[in-house]
Design an enzyme around this catalytic site. Sequence first.
Site, PDB file in Angstrom:
ATOM      1  CG  MET A 108     -18.930  -0.528   7.010  1.00  0.00           C
ATOM      2  SD  MET A 108     -19.434  -1.517   5.592  1.00  0.00           S
ATOM      3  CE  MET A 108     -18.262  -2.862   5.661  1.00  0.00           C
ATOM      4  CB  CYS A 150     -20.153   9.233  11.622  1.00  0.00           C
ATOM      5  SG  CYS A 150     -21.845   8.647  11.802  1.00  0.00           S
ATOM      6  N   GLY A 192     -15.909  -0.798   1.906  1.00  0.00           N
ATOM      7  CA  GLY A 192     -17.007  -0.967   2.839  1.00  0.00           C
ATOM      8  C   GLY A 192     -18.078  -1.883   2.279  1.00  0.00           C
ATOM      9  NE  ARG A 193     -21.692   1.938   0.288  1.00  0.00           N
ATOM     10  CZ  ARG A 193     -22.054   2.998  -0.397  1.00  0.00           C
ATOM     11  NH1 ARG A 193     -23.321   3.315  -0.485  1.00  0.00           N
ATOM     12  NH2 ARG A 193     -21.154   3.750  -0.993  1.00  0.00           N
TER      13      ARG A 193
HETATM   14  C1  LIG Z   1     -23.711  -0.097   7.387  1.00  0.00           C
HETATM   15  C2  LIG Z   1     -22.613   0.943   7.407  1.00  0.00           C
HETATM   16  C3  LIG Z   1     -22.059   1.329   8.615  1.00  0.00           C
HETATM   17  C4  LIG Z   1     -21.012   2.281   8.652  1.00  0.00           C
HETATM   18  N1  LIG Z   1     -20.433   2.584   9.845  1.00  0.00           N
HETATM   19  C5  LIG Z   1     -19.313   3.364   9.861  1.00  0.00           C
HETATM   20  C6  LIG Z   1     -18.555   3.534  11.052  1.00  0.00           C
HETATM   21  O1  LIG Z   1     -18.864   2.969  12.103  1.00  0.00           O
HETATM   22  N2  LIG Z   1     -17.455   4.329  10.983  1.00  0.00           N
HETATM   23  C7  LIG Z   1     -17.061   4.953   9.816  1.00  0.00           C
HETATM   24  O2  LIG Z   1     -16.030   5.649   9.797  1.00  0.00           O
HETATM   25  N3  LIG Z   1     -17.765   4.803   8.688  1.00  0.00           N
HETATM   26  C8  LIG Z   1     -18.863   3.997   8.676  1.00  0.00           C
HETATM   27  N4  LIG Z   1     -19.502   3.781   7.502  1.00  0.00           N
HETATM   28  C9  LIG Z   1     -18.970   4.370   6.263  1.00  0.00           C
HETATM   29  C10 LIG Z   1     -18.005   3.392   5.588  1.00  0.00           C
HETATM   30  O3  LIG Z   1     -16.887   3.144   6.403  1.00  0.00           O
HETATM   31  C11 LIG Z   1     -17.534   3.935   4.218  1.00  0.00           C
HETATM   32  O4  LIG Z   1     -16.901   5.173   4.430  1.00  0.00           O
HETATM   33  C12 LIG Z   1     -18.687   4.151   3.256  1.00  0.00           C
HETATM   34  O5  LIG Z   1     -19.580   3.056   3.265  1.00  0.00           O
HETATM   35  C13 LIG Z   1     -18.163   4.352   1.817  1.00  0.00           C
HETATM   36  O6  LIG Z   1     -17.401   3.249   1.395  1.00  0.00           O
HETATM   37  P1  LIG Z   1     -18.014   2.097   0.440  1.00  0.00           P
HETATM   38  O7  LIG Z   1     -18.594   2.773  -0.760  1.00  0.00           O
HETATM   39  O8  LIG Z   1     -16.865   1.186   0.127  1.00  0.00           O
HETATM   40  O9  LIG Z   1     -19.108   1.417   1.232  1.00  0.00           O
HETATM   41  C14 LIG Z   1     -20.558   2.865   7.449  1.00  0.00           C
HETATM   42  C15 LIG Z   1     -21.153   2.488   6.248  1.00  0.00           C
HETATM   43  C16 LIG Z   1     -22.162   1.534   6.207  1.00  0.00           C
HETATM   44  C17 LIG Z   1     -22.734   1.143   4.869  1.00  0.00           C
END
Ligand SMILES: Cc1cc2nc3c(=O)[nH]c(=O)nc-3n(C[C@H](O)[C@H](O)[C@H](O)COP(=O)(O)O)c2cc1C
Length: 330
Positions: A19, A102, A228-229
Amino acid sequence: MPKIGNIQLPDFPLLLAPMEDVSDPPFRALCKEQGADVVFTEFISSEGLIRDAAKSVMKLDIYEKERPVGIQIFGAVLESMLRSVEIVEASGPDIIDINFGCPVKKVVSKGAGAGILKDIDLMVSLTEAMVKHTKLPVTVKTRLGWDHDSIKIVEVAERLQDVGCQAISIHGRTRAQMYKGEADWKPIAEVKNNPRMHIPVFGNGDVDTPEKAMEMRDKYGLDGAMIGRASIGYPWFFKEVKHYFKTGEHLPPPTMAERVYAAKRHLQMAIDWKGETLGVFETRRHYTNYFKGIPNFKEYRMKMVTSDDSASVFEAFDEVLEVFGDYEFA
Ligand SMILES: Cc1cc2nc3c(=O)[nH]c(=O)nc-3n(C[C@H](O)[C@H](O)[C@H](O)COP(=O)(O)O)c2cc1C
């Protein structure tokens, strides 16, 4: 039990998602302490790396205590990606992860991140070239597809496996969905159920309760969950999931003293790592979650997120403990 290359993982590992501006060394270390089995850096631009852009290079830092750790890179130009592999290798990660998911415009418009979902042949050939260019295991993080009408994730995952990708993490949304709607784990289960698949298939998207993690394991049969979140400002989430798996019961939420302790350590590690100014600034986003739901908290939150010097933030933490020490989190 799943393995990424030679890295043996426990049954149904929990992975900290990459993230941007969140998954830095201090935060990864906290998540690791609280039970994350694999952690990933935020995505790092291959074009930035090869030009030695200070911001990109700094993201390569890893602490010993967070291993196994994957460094995630993104890009769409073969030469830049290969040169980046060499630069990344020099910082000694355990895994190199490629970001093919992304959704943001500035990344996608250059054909990188989820942009590559429009050119699966390029996605596969880039992965193959990177696998051949390093001895480290190469993994991929991606989305279901570009949009609803072009979901071919079963075929894509198989092709990535065939060129040597060692694990795949799939966010159950398309690029077109960005973060809207609910993540759909069914297509991820289809990837896992493909009898030709033998590399670990990790599910990602909306795992924010231990029950959902269990559903991902038991109903969808995936090999692990990438989170993630739910972990932002709440590194205890990993421990809570593991406890639930073991006992079927929920751990009580962390006490105020535990939260203040974690927030202080987070800030201190951030300052040690990137200096006072950036450390203070970039840790701010976590405080809302560390101290979520406390009534009449605004004054303290404001102090935490507007102070420019760490002494004032540490002071705010101490005041919080004094004033709200007995607060019971739901
Ligand atoms: C603040 C933020 C930054 C993120 N940056 C990246 C990143 O650098 N690389 C990536 O593959 N996904 C990134 N993501 C996506 C997350 O890795 C993840 O796929 C997405 O948030 C869904 O998972 P979750 O519902 O558990 O948050 C980001 C998500 C958030 C919220």
